[in-house]
Write a protein that holds these residues in place. Sequence first.
Motif, short mmCIF file in Angstrom:
data_model
loop_
_atom_site.label_atom_id
_atom_site.label_comp_id
_atom_site.label_asym_id
_atom_site.label_seq_id
_atom_site.Cartn_x
_atom_site.Cartn_y
_atom_site.Cartn_z
N TYR A 68 2.32 46.26 10.59
CA TYR A 68 3.10 45.18 9.98
C TYR A 68 4.32 45.75 9.25
CZ TYR A 68 -1.35 42.72 10.61
OH TYR A 68 -2.49 42.19 11.14
N ASN A 71 6.92 47.09 11.73
CA ASN A 71 7.64 45.99 12.37
C ASN A 71 8.69 45.40 11.44
OD1 ASN A 71 5.94 46.33 14.58
ND2 ASN A 71 4.52 44.75 13.91
N SER A 72 8.33 45.23 10.16
CA SER A 72 9.28 44.68 9.20
C SER A 72 10.47 45.61 9.01
CB SER A 72 8.59 44.44 7.86
OG SER A 72 7.79 43.28 7.89
N ALA A 75 12.70 45.60 12.30
CA ALA A 75 13.43 44.34 12.45
C ALA A 75 14.49 44.16 11.37
CB ALA A 75 12.45 43.16 12.42
N THR A 76 14.17 44.55 10.15
CA THR A 76 15.12 44.39 9.04
C THR A 76 16.30 45.33 9.20
OG1 THR A 76 13.37 43.70 7.53
CG2 THR A 76 15.40 44.50 6.56
N TRP A 139 9.68 42.79 19.14
CA TRP A 139 10.69 43.19 18.17
C TRP A 139 12.03 42.57 18.49
CZ3 TRP A 139 9.97 49.23 17.46
CH2 TRP A 139 8.81 49.45 16.70
N LEU A 142 12.59 38.99 17.24
CA LEU A 142 12.83 38.92 15.80
C LEU A 142 14.22 39.43 15.45
CD1 LEU A 142 9.41 40.17 14.35
CD2 LEU A 142 10.29 37.84 14.30
N PHE A 208 13.61 40.94 5.06
CA PHE A 208 12.32 41.61 4.89
C PHE A 208 11.24 40.64 4.43
CE2 PHE A 208 9.28 44.45 2.78
CZ PHE A 208 9.16 45.45 3.74
N ALA A 214 8.83 34.54 11.53
CA ALA A 214 7.81 35.53 11.89
C ALA A 214 6.49 34.84 12.22
CB ALA A 214 7.63 36.53 10.77
N THR A 218 5.67 35.41 16.28
CA THR A 218 4.75 36.53 16.48
C THR A 218 3.31 36.05 16.38
OG1 THR A 218 4.74 37.11 14.12
CG2 THR A 218 6.42 38.14 15.50
N THR A 225 5.30 40.87 11.21
CA THR A 225 5.97 41.52 10.09
C THR A 225 5.04 41.58 8.88
OG1 THR A 225 6.93 39.43 9.35
CG2 THR A 225 8.23 40.75 10.89
#
Length: 276
Positions: A68, A71-72, A75-76, A139, A142, A208, A214, A218, A225
């Motif tokens: 998690y 992924n965050s 993506a951020t 990914w 997002l 974030f 999300a 997802t 995330t």
Amino acid sequence: MTSNWKLSLARVAVFVVILGVVLLPIYWMVAASFKSNPEITQDATLYPHVWTLDNYIRLFSEKEFGNYLTNSLVATVVSVVLALIVGSLGAYAIARFHLKYRLERKIGLSLLTLRIVPPVVILIPVYLLMLSLKLLDTWLGLIITYTAFNITFCVWMMESFFREIPVDLEEAAMVDGDSRFAAFRRIALPLAAPGLAATAIFAVIVTFNEFLFALALTATPKAMTMPRGTATLIGRIDTDWASMSAAGVIGAAPIVIFALLVQRHLVRGLTMGAVK
């Protein structure tokens, strides 16, 4: 003298109250992350009587929190960088080039209007778009979604910073042989560093902590995330408050570190005295 002393004491008291209101939830979250669930729900102790790291260990060993968090972060970082690149170019164009009927002003207002639309309004269209592109639970889905939302915010924020940079600096560079893009890259962009930092901080925080898209886009740990994954700790019968507190501490750490790294760029006025 007495009145000044009382005024100073009142200011200190107000400051302490405000500081307590701000820091108490943070302290409670950090303290709860080192407690067991019975100590949180039954004893409600002010501080952990039995300190434990089991909550943090369980997050990464049983709850797939490492996925998690990764992924965050991916993506951020990717979406914010892309949004800053595209948004800076768009903001510079709006700030430096003039259209008929002053349409450049209306473009900025239109982008701001799009940004303040509640995300839930366009959730279904975005979901259907990602479904047709086969980008659900990825990914890339997002990143595309977050980049699209951040671009409008970056353009609106950066436009004002570029307008404050004297045009004479760029014209002098172009007289010396620079192209318009070279003048933007070598002159305008470095001077707009405070704007980039401020925009990046807000974009990173919003991205974030984003939950709604999300949640819709997802479904498995490979793309969930951190906020979406933390929500899985809430069960139908029981809630793992200790693990949720530990997840909150870990999730807040990247934002705090990023803010500390870029805080020196938040001081405005780098262009003061640049024009003779």
